[in-house]
Design a protein around this motif. Structure first.
Motif, PDB file in Angstrom:
ATOM      1  N   VAL A 144     -12.426 -21.291 -45.891  1.00 40.21           N
ATOM      2  CA  VAL A 144     -12.850 -21.224 -44.490  1.00 40.21           C
ATOM      3  C   VAL A 144     -11.895 -20.330 -43.702  1.00 40.21           C
ATOM      4  O   VAL A 144     -12.315 -19.455 -42.936  1.00 40.21           O
ATOM      5  CB  VAL A 144     -12.899 -22.631 -43.870  1.00 40.21           C
ATOM      6  CG1 VAL A 144     -13.193 -22.552 -42.365  1.00 40.21           C
ATOM      7  CG2 VAL A 144     -13.945 -23.491 -44.574  1.00 40.21           C
ATOM      8  N   GLY A 145     -10.590 -20.529 -43.896  1.00 37.30           N
ATOM      9  CA  GLY A 145      -9.606 -19.709 -43.218  1.00 37.30           C
ATOM     10  C   GLY A 145      -9.722 -18.238 -43.583  1.00 37.30           C
ATOM     11  O   GLY A 145      -9.598 -17.355 -42.717  1.00 37.30           O
ATOM     12  N   ASP A 146      -9.978 -17.953 -44.865  1.00 37.09           N
ATOM     13  CA  ASP A 146     -10.136 -16.568 -45.306  1.00 37.09           C
ATOM     14  C   ASP A 146     -11.334 -15.910 -44.621  1.00 37.09           C
ATOM     15  O   ASP A 146     -11.270 -14.742 -44.198  1.00 37.09           O
ATOM     16  CB  ASP A 146     -10.316 -16.507 -46.821  1.00 37.09           C
ATOM     17  CG  ASP A 146      -9.039 -16.848 -47.576  1.00 37.09           C
ATOM     18  OD1 ASP A 146      -7.952 -16.818 -46.958  1.00 37.09           O
ATOM     19  OD2 ASP A 146      -9.134 -17.155 -48.779  1.00 37.09           O
ATOM     20  N   ARG A 147     -12.438 -16.632 -44.529  1.00 36.18           N
ATOM     21  CA  ARG A 147     -13.637 -16.072 -43.902  1.00 36.18           C
ATOM     22  C   ARG A 147     -13.423 -15.814 -42.420  1.00 36.18           C
ATOM     23  O   ARG A 147     -13.847 -14.788 -41.880  1.00 36.18           O
ATOM     24  CB  ARG A 147     -14.826 -17.010 -44.112  1.00 36.18           C
ATOM     25  CG  ARG A 147     -15.318 -17.056 -45.554  1.00 36.18           C
ATOM     26  CD  ARG A 147     -16.529 -17.950 -45.723  1.00 36.18           C
ATOM     27  NE  ARG A 147     -16.964 -17.982 -47.102  1.00 36.18           N
ATOM     28  CZ  ARG A 147     -17.739 -17.086 -47.679  1.00 36.18           C
ATOM     29  NH1 ARG A 147     -18.191 -16.057 -46.966  1.00 36.18           N
ATOM     30  NH2 ARG A 147     -18.095 -17.200 -48.941  1.00 36.18           N
ATOM     31  N   LEU A 148     -12.758 -16.744 -41.747  1.00 37.18           N
ATOM     32  CA  LEU A 148     -12.508 -16.551 -40.319  1.00 37.18           C
ATOM     33  C   LEU A 148     -11.496 -15.445 -40.068  1.00 37.18           C
ATOM     34  O   LEU A 148     -11.582 -14.739 -39.063  1.00 37.18           O
ATOM     35  CB  LEU A 148     -12.035 -17.866 -39.699  1.00 37.18           C
ATOM     36  CG  LEU A 148     -13.107 -18.945 -39.571  1.00 37.18           C
ATOM     37  CD1 LEU A 148     -12.515 -20.224 -39.002  1.00 37.18           C
ATOM     38  CD2 LEU A 148     -14.265 -18.463 -38.689  1.00 37.18           C
ATOM     39  N   ARG A 149     -10.547 -15.254 -40.992  1.00 37.50           N
ATOM     40  CA  ARG A 149      -9.624 -14.128 -40.835  1.00 37.50           C
ATOM     41  C   ARG A 149     -10.382 -12.807 -40.962  1.00 37.50           C
ATOM     42  O   ARG A 149     -10.106 -11.842 -40.243  1.00 37.50           O
ATOM     43  CB  ARG A 149      -8.526 -14.194 -41.899  1.00 37.50           C
ATOM     44  CG  ARG A 149      -7.439 -13.132 -41.696  1.00 37.50           C
ATOM     45  CD  ARG A 149      -6.719 -12.852 -42.975  1.00 37.50           C
ATOM     46  NE  ARG A 149      -7.613 -12.427 -44.021  1.00 37.50           N
ATOM     47  CZ  ARG A 149      -7.537 -12.840 -45.293  1.00 37.50           C
ATOM     48  NH1 ARG A 149      -6.613 -13.708 -45.667  1.00 37.50           N
ATOM     49  NH2 ARG A 149      -8.411 -12.414 -46.197  1.00 37.50           N
ATOM     50  N   ASP A 150     -11.367 -12.756 -41.887  1.00 40.93           N
ATOM     51  CA  ASP A 150     -12.192 -11.552 -41.994  1.00 40.93           C
ATOM     52  C   ASP A 150     -12.967 -11.317 -40.702  1.00 40.93           C
ATOM     53  O   ASP A 150     -13.128 -10.170 -40.257  1.00 40.93           O
ATOM     54  CB  ASP A 150     -13.160 -11.683 -43.173  1.00 40.93           C
ATOM     55  CG  ASP A 150     -12.452 -11.637 -44.517  1.00 40.93           C
ATOM     56  OD1 ASP A 150     -11.301 -11.160 -44.570  1.00 40.93           O
ATOM     57  OD2 ASP A 150     -13.046 -12.102 -45.520  1.00 40.93           O
TER      58      ASP A 150
END
Length: 351
Positions: free
Chosen positions: A232-238
Motif C-alpha cells: 500500500v505504501g509503495d503504491r501511494l508513493r508512486d
C-alpha cells in the motif's frame, strides 16, 4: 534495543491549524483522551467516541501504522516524513504533495488496522466476511481464480478481510467533520483520504488453500486478503511521484487541474494545491528541517545521492570501524560457526 515507536496525533480530530505527528512511546494516543478533547462534537464522530472505544483504539493503531510507513517511504529523501512535532505541524498546515501523502497514508492505515481487527475478531462491531463476497475490482467471484488446475472443484470460504467495514468506519471517523465544507483544502484532504483507502480496496488479493489426499487439490477454498501495508505504501508513493496540482473550480464546490493541458486526476491520484519547499535549509515557516547532518550515498544518482540530499553544498566523509560475522562454516549437525571480523565503512554526511 527496542526501535522507537512512532505515533501520530490524529490530525483529523484536531483543528486544521493544530495538526501534528509526534514520536516517542510517551505520546501514544489514549483513545479516551482523544475523545475527551472532542467531547463537544456531534454526529458519527461523537457516537464512535461514546460507544465504540475498541474501534478508536484500532484507529489509533492505524495512524501509527501510517506514520511508520511514511517514515519508511521517505527515509532517503530530503523530507523524510519527520515526526518532529513543530515541523510536521507546519507541513500539515500547508497543502503540498507531502501533505497529500500524509493524509492518504493515514487514511489507508486506519482502514487497514480496522479491517485487520475485524478478521482477527478483536472488534465486537464486525467480523470477517464469510461466504461468497461481492465482486472486487479485477475479479469475478462467480468464476474461480485462475490456476493451473482451474478444472478442479473450488468454493469460496475461509475468512475474507472485511474491507467494506474498514472503509466505512474510516470514512465516518476521518471525513464526517469536513463534509459540510467546500473550500479547496478540504476538498483536497477528502480526495487524498479516499485515494489512500482505494490503495487497499482496489488491490485486494485472492488466496486459496488446497484440500485433498496427498496434496491432490481436489477442492480449493478461496478468500479475499488485503495487500501488505508495505505494498500500500509503495503504491501511494508512486501516486506521490505523479501527484497533480489543482485549483478551485468556478463553482466553488470542486477542483480542476492547474493547467488545461493536464489530465484530470482520478480518484486514486494524490493531489495538492501548493508547491513544496526544497527542504534544503531549516525554515520554521514551512516546517523544513534542512538536510545538514543527513547521511547520503555517494554512489547513488537517486534522491539519496549526495548531490541531491546535500543540495550541492558538499559532504564530509568519515570512516567507522564495525564488526560482523565472517568465514562462517556449517558444522554437522547442526551448528554454524563464524569468526568476527573488523570492517571499515565510509559514511558521507551532508554539510
Amino acid at each position: 534495543m527496542r526501535p522507537v515507536v512512532i505515533a501520530a496525533c490524529l490530525l483529523l480530530l484536531a483543528p486544521i491549524t493544530d495538526s501534528w505527528w509526534a514520536s516517542g512511546s510517551a505520546v501514544i494516543l489514549d483513545p479516551r483522551m482523544v475523545c475527551k478533547k472532542n467531547r463537544r462534537t456531534r454526529g458519527r464522530l461523537a457516537q464512535i467516541c461514546r460507544n465504540e472505544t475498541g474501534l478508536v483504539k484500532e484507529i489509533t493503531k492505524g495512524v501509527t501504522l501510517g506514520a511508520t510507513e511514511c517514515a519508511h517511504q521517505f527515509r532517503s529523501r530530503r523530507w523524510n516524513c519527520t515526526t518532529q512535532r513543530r515541523s510536521m505541524r507546519k507541513i500539515l498546515m500547508r497543502d503540498t504533495r507531502e501533505t497529500g501523502f500524509v493524509n492518504a497514508i493515514t487514511a489507508a492505515g486506519v482502514t487497514f488496522s480496522i479491517t485487520r481487527a475485524c478478521t482477527a475478531g478483536s472488534l465486537l462491531e464486525c467480523s470477517c466476511e464469510k461466504g461468497i463476497p461481492k465482486p472486487r475490482r479485477g475479479h469475478d467471484p462467480v468464476d474461480p481464480p485462475p490456476t493451473q488446475e482451474s478444472k478442479n472443484k473450488w468454493q469460496w470460504g475461509g475468512c475474507s478481510d472485511n474491507v467494506r467495514f474498514g472503509l466505512k468506519k474510516s470514512r465516518e471517523f476521518m471525513d464526517s467533520r469536513y463534509r459540510k465544507r467546500s473550500d479547496i483544502k478540504t476538498l483536497i484532504k477528502l480526495h487524498n483520504h479516499n485515494a489512500g483507502r482505494l490503495a487497499i480496496k482496489n488491490n485486494m488479493k485472492i488466496e486459496c488453500k488446497c484440500h485433498g489426499l496427498s496434496g491432490s487439490c481436489t477442492l480449493r477454498t478461496c478468500w479475499w486478503r488485503m495487500p501488505t501495508f508495505r505494498e500500500v505504501g509503495d503504491r501511494l508513493r508512486d501516486r506521490f511521484e505523479g501527484a497533480a496540482k489543482v485549483i478551485a473550480s468556478n463553482d466553488g464546490d470542486s477542483f480542476m487541474p492547474e493547467s488545461p493541458s493536464i489530465k484530470k486526476p482520478g480518484k486514486k491520484d494524490i493531489i495538492y494545491s501548493e508547491e513544496s519547499p526544497d527542504f534544503c535549509a531549516p525554515n520554521l515557516k514551512t516546517g523544513s528541517l534542512g538536510t545538514q547532518g543527513r547521511q547520503c550515498n555517494i554512489s547513488s544518482a537517486g534522491t539519496d545521492g549526495c548531490d541531491q540530499m546535500c543540495c550541492r553544498r558538499g559532504y564530509v566523509e568519515t570512516t567507522i570501524n564495525e564488526t560482523e560475522n565472517c568465514n562462517c562454516q556449517f558444522k554437522w549437525c547442526c551448528e554454524v560457526i563464524c569468526e568476527t571480523c573488523n570492517v571499515k565503512r565510509n559514511i558521507q554526511t551532508c554539510l
